[in-house]
Design a protein around this motif. Structure first.
Motif, mmCIF file in Angstrom:
data_model
loop_
_atom_site.group_PDB
_atom_site.id
_atom_site.type_symbol
_atom_site.label_atom_id
_atom_site.label_comp_id
_atom_site.label_asym_id
_atom_site.label_seq_id
_atom_site.Cartn_x
_atom_site.Cartn_y
_atom_site.Cartn_z
ATOM 1 N N ASP A 64 0.830 -1.207 0.000
ATOM 2 C CA ASP A 64 0.000 0.000 0.000
ATOM 3 C C ASP A 64 0.864 1.257 0.000
ATOM 4 O OD1 ASP A 64 -2.252 -1.602 0.011
ATOM 5 O OD2 ASP A 64 -2.677 -1.311 2.154
ATOM 6 N N PHE A 65 1.948 1.235 0.764
ATOM 7 C CA PHE A 65 2.851 2.384 0.802
ATOM 8 C C PHE A 65 3.505 2.607 -0.559
ATOM 9 C CE2 PHE A 65 7.230 3.963 1.465
ATOM 10 C CZ PHE A 65 6.913 5.253 1.862
ATOM 11 N N THR A 66 3.994 1.546 -1.187
ATOM 12 C CA THR A 66 4.648 1.729 -2.487
ATOM 13 C C THR A 66 3.651 2.195 -3.547
ATOM 14 O OG1 THR A 66 4.483 -0.627 -3.054
ATOM 15 C CG2 THR A 66 6.527 0.111 -2.005
ATOM 16 N N HIS A 67 2.418 1.718 -3.480
ATOM 17 C CA HIS A 67 1.391 2.203 -4.414
ATOM 18 C C HIS A 67 1.100 3.678 -4.166
ATOM 19 C CE1 HIS A 67 0.786 -1.686 -6.127
ATOM 20 N NE2 HIS A 67 0.315 -2.214 -5.014
ATOM 21 N N TRP A 68 1.045 4.060 -2.905
ATOM 22 C CA TRP A 68 0.842 5.475 -2.572
ATOM 23 C C TRP A 68 1.987 6.310 -3.148
ATOM 24 C CZ3 TRP A 68 3.829 8.775 0.469
ATOM 25 C CH2 TRP A 68 3.254 10.026 0.722
ATOM 26 N N CYS A 69 3.222 5.868 -2.954
ATOM 27 C CA CYS A 69 4.385 6.591 -3.488
ATOM 28 C C CYS A 69 4.297 6.724 -5.003
ATOM 29 C CB CYS A 69 5.685 5.879 -3.120
ATOM 30 S SG CYS A 69 6.140 5.990 -1.382
ATOM 31 N N GLU A 70 3.931 5.630 -5.659
ATOM 32 C CA GLU A 70 3.844 5.632 -7.120
ATOM 33 C C GLU A 70 2.729 6.521 -7.637
ATOM 34 O OE1 GLU A 70 3.534 1.425 -7.726
ATOM 35 O OE2 GLU A 70 5.703 1.119 -7.502
#
Length: 136
Positions: A64-70
Motif C-alpha cells: 500500500d505504501f509503495t502504491h501510494w508513493c507511485e
C-alpha cells in the motif's frame, strides 16, 4: 530545494510514521527534512525484523505504501522524486538479506525488475541481483 520538495518531504514523513509506527524509534530530530533517511528506516526495520516476523499484514502495508508513493507526481530532482527515493532508500536496501530480497517480487513486477537489471546490478551488485531474481 525545488519549490514542491518541502511539501512532498513533509507528506512522506507523515505518511511513513502513520503507516509504520514501528520505525518511530529510528527517527531523530531533523529527519522530517530527510526523505531518504525516512524511507531507509523502513528497510532497516524490515532487516531487523528477521524472516519469521514479516507477516502478511506487513507485506500489505508495504504494498500500500509503495502504491501510494507511485501515485505521487514525479519530482524535479532526485531530492524530491518519490520513485527515486523509493528505489534508492528501500528497494536497493532490500537486496542485502534473503528475507528482505523475498519482499521484492511483492513490491515490483518481474518485468520492471528485469528492465532495470543493469542499473540494479551496478548499485546492488550482480550477486545480490541474481539472488533476488530467484524469488521472482
Amino acid at each position: 530545494m525545488p519549490k514542491n520538495s518541502k511539501h512532498i518531504t513533509k507528506q512522506l514523513y507523515d505518511e511513513i510514521l502513520r503507516r509504520f509506527p514501528e520505525i518511530h524509534h529510528y527517527v531523530t530530530d531533523g529527519d522530517e527534512e530527510l526523505p531518504y533517511s525516512m524511507v531507509g528506516y523502513i528497510a532497516r526495520w524490515l532487516k531487523d525484523l528477521g524472516p519469521k516476523a514479516i507477516s502478511p499484514n506487513i507485506i500489505k502495508r508495504l504494498q500500500d505504501f509503495t502504491h501510494w508513493c507511485e501515485s505521487l507526481p514525479f519530482g524535479q530532482t532526485a531530492e524530491d522524486d518519490i520513485d527515486t527515493i523509493l528505489m534508492v532508500a528501500l528497494y536497493e536496501e532490500l537486496f542485502d538479506m534473503n528475507h528482505t530480497r523475498a519482499l521484492l517480487p511483492k513490491l515490483m513486477h518481474k518485468e520492471e525488475f528485469v528492465l532495470n537489471a543493469d542499473y540494479l546490478k551496478n548499485w546492488v551488485g550482480e550477486d545480490n541481483y541474481n539472488a533476488a531474481l530467484k524469488y521472482f
